[in-house]
Design a protein around this motif. Structure first.
Motif, mmCIF file in Angstrom:
data_model
loop_
_atom_site.group_PDB
_atom_site.id
_atom_site.type_symbol
_atom_site.label_atom_id
_atom_site.label_comp_id
_atom_site.label_asym_id
_atom_site.label_seq_id
_atom_site.Cartn_x
_atom_site.Cartn_y
_atom_site.Cartn_z
ATOM 1 N N GLU A 1 1.089 -11.138 -3.659
ATOM 2 C CA GLU A 1 0.013 -10.361 -3.504
ATOM 3 C C GLU A 1 0.505 -8.881 -3.757
ATOM 4 O O GLU A 1 -0.106 -7.975 -4.467
ATOM 5 N N SER A 2 1.590 -8.270 -2.867
ATOM 6 C CA SER A 2 1.772 -7.067 -2.742
ATOM 7 C C SER A 2 2.549 -6.639 -4.382
ATOM 8 O O SER A 2 2.485 -5.400 -4.562
ATOM 9 N N THR B 1 -6.658 -0.944 -11.954
ATOM 10 C CA THR B 1 -6.570 -0.774 -10.479
ATOM 11 C C THR B 1 -6.517 -1.826 -9.842
ATOM 12 O O THR B 1 -6.989 -3.096 -10.284
ATOM 13 N N TRP B 2 -5.923 -1.845 -8.411
ATOM 14 C CA TRP B 2 -6.046 -3.031 -7.690
ATOM 15 C C TRP B 2 -7.248 -3.616 -7.258
ATOM 16 O O TRP B 2 -7.481 -4.825 -7.288
ATOM 17 N N ASN B 3 -8.359 -2.575 -7.227
ATOM 18 C CA ASN B 3 -9.544 -2.944 -6.733
ATOM 19 C C ASN B 3 -10.351 -4.232 -7.812
ATOM 20 O O ASN B 3 -10.856 -4.995 -7.680
ATOM 21 N N ARG C 1 -0.079 -5.873 -6.578
ATOM 22 C CA ARG C 1 -0.807 -4.645 -6.290
ATOM 23 C C ARG C 1 0.018 -3.554 -6.522
ATOM 24 O O ARG C 1 -0.700 -2.727 -7.049
ATOM 25 N N TRP D 1 -1.621 -15.347 -10.697
ATOM 26 C CA TRP D 1 -1.593 -13.740 -10.807
ATOM 27 C C TRP D 1 -1.119 -13.339 -12.058
ATOM 28 O O TRP D 1 -1.767 -12.337 -12.784
ATOM 29 N N THR E 1 0.890 -1.226 -0.158
ATOM 30 C CA THR E 1 0.014 -0.113 0.020
ATOM 31 C C THR E 1 0.886 1.230 0.014
ATOM 32 O O THR E 1 0.369 2.335 0.100
ATOM 33 N N LEU F 1 -8.206 -7.332 -7.747
ATOM 34 C CA LEU F 1 -8.803 -8.029 -6.424
ATOM 35 C C LEU F 1 -10.170 -8.589 -6.919
ATOM 36 O O LEU F 1 -10.586 -9.929 -6.355
ATOM 37 N N LEU G 1 0.914 -4.068 -10.789
ATOM 38 C CA LEU G 1 -0.094 -4.244 -11.898
ATOM 39 C C LEU G 1 0.555 -5.131 -13.020
ATOM 40 O O LEU G 1 1.364 -5.783 -12.952
#
Length: 376
Positions: A318-319, A359-361, A322, A349, A287, A364, A325
């Motif tokens: 995951e990070s 975007t990450w959203n 994120r 992934w 983040t 996800l 991308l």
């Protein structure tokens, strides 16, 4: 028809119109007069009309003070006095909605209650749930006055409270502060160590209250309070309990945190002996701000090569996805084969990133949909 005849008929019409208007006005005045006439004085007290001997209809007068009771007393009136409202809150334990309603009544009463009267109720209360409600009401006074002494009283009482449940209730009551209480307390010489002491409290309930407070404060601004983010990181670094440290690292995005706080999270990723904390640190690093993303991705990649926990490696992947991308694709490909047991997750992934989410959203969302489709 001659001009003279026309004039004669017009004259007759005007006269008739004048007479008609006069009759209408006379009838209106007569009706108004009838309304204004007093009642017949000949009416006897036993209801008999003196004029014709007939009984007058009885007049029903509603009884004062009478009211119908709603079924089951669902809408019973709530008393307005402080003591009575506190007891109403106590008795409403089985109904969260009713307790919220009573709390609204208490807040409305706040301006009219002397501060010492309210504090006396806080100081004497033994039930943790009622204590939290009363202490929250007390903290609301800080929002109205800006007097830090309001918060200091809560801290002092918490410091002397021997019951863990009541101590946790006092900590949770700080969520009623309009400003993030963790930031407010950190700025005062007499209050800056409060959270540092609570995060090491021997009671899990108190430590959970600390995590809950930071999480609630961060949520007010989508995790972008710089002070809250940095406070969460600082407390996580001091926490001696792994669950508490991990919870604090997940309480807030660190996008708004400055470089020293981000470095502290990297140190937790590299040096914590608890996989739970290292995994939380890895997710927190996902983040960071754009200016921190390049060196953070390098740190995550380097840690992946030496990390022995599958949980932590999963958090690192995951990070990376994120932060980068679609730019994370070459980085993820280089990690294939480092741990053959993780290659399947890397493939997942890569498949998700192939759709080039912006975007990450969105990424996800696609991942959750894929997992749902795979579940039996």
């Amino acid at each position: 028809m001659s001009t003279g005849a026309k004039k004669a008929w017009l004259g007759v019409g005007a006269v008739l119109l004048t007479v008609l208007v006069g009759v209408l006005l006379w009838r209106s005045d007569a009706a108004d007069g009838a309304k204004d006439e007093p009642r017949d004085e000949g009416a006897s007290r036993d209801g008999t009309n003196a004029g014709n001997g007939q009984a007058a209809p009885p007049v029903t007068t509603p009884a004062t003070g009478e009211r119908s009771t709603p079924p089951g007393e669902l809408l019973r009136p709530v008393p307005c006095e402080l003591d009575a409202l506190v007891e109403e809150y106590r008795q409403g334990k089985g109904s969260r909605a009713y307790r919220l309603y009573v709390m609204e009544q208490l807040r409305a009463l706040l301006e009219n209650v002397p501060p010492e009267q309210l504090w006396a109720k806080v100081d004497a209360e033994q039930d943790p749930e009622v204590l939290e409600a009363l202490s929250s009401l007390w903290v609301t006074r800080f929002n109205q006055t800006g007097d830090r002494g309001v918060l200091e009283r809560v801290l002092d009482k918490a410091a002397h409270e021997t019951d863990p449940a009541r101590r946790a209730a006092l900590v949770r009551s700080l969520r009623a502060s309009g400003e993030p209480a963790s930031e407010v307390l950190a700025k005062g010489a007499a209050t800056r160590n409060a959270y540092r002491e609570w995060v090491k409290d021997p009671s899990p309930e108190v430590r959970e209250a600390v995590v809950g407070n930071l999480t609630a404060e961060a949520a007010r601004n989508f995790g972008r309070f710089q002070g809250v983010a940095e406070q969460a990181v600082a407390l996580a670094s001091e926490a001696t309990d792994a669950k508490t440290a991990a919870g604090l690292l997940g309480a807030s995005s660190i996008e708004a945190a400055r470089a020293p706080a981000v470095d502290s999270v990297r140190q937790l990723l590299q040096g914590s002996e608890h996989p739970e904390v290292r995994a939380a640190a890895a997710r927190a690093l996902g983040t960071v701000s754009v200016s921190e993303s390049a060196r953070t991705m390098r740190a995550l990649t380097e840690r992946y090569a030496t990390e022995g926990s599958r949980e932590v490696r999963s958090a690192i992947l995951e990070s990376l996805a994120r932060l980068g991308l679609t730019n994370a694709v070459p980085v993820l490909r280089k990690l294939e084969g480092v741990d053959p047991g993780m290659d399947g997750e890397i493939d997942t992934w890569l498949a998700l990133l192939a759709s080039q989410p912006q975007t990450w959203n969105l990424l996800l969302r696609d991942k959750q949909a894929m997992e749902h489709a795979r579940s039996p």
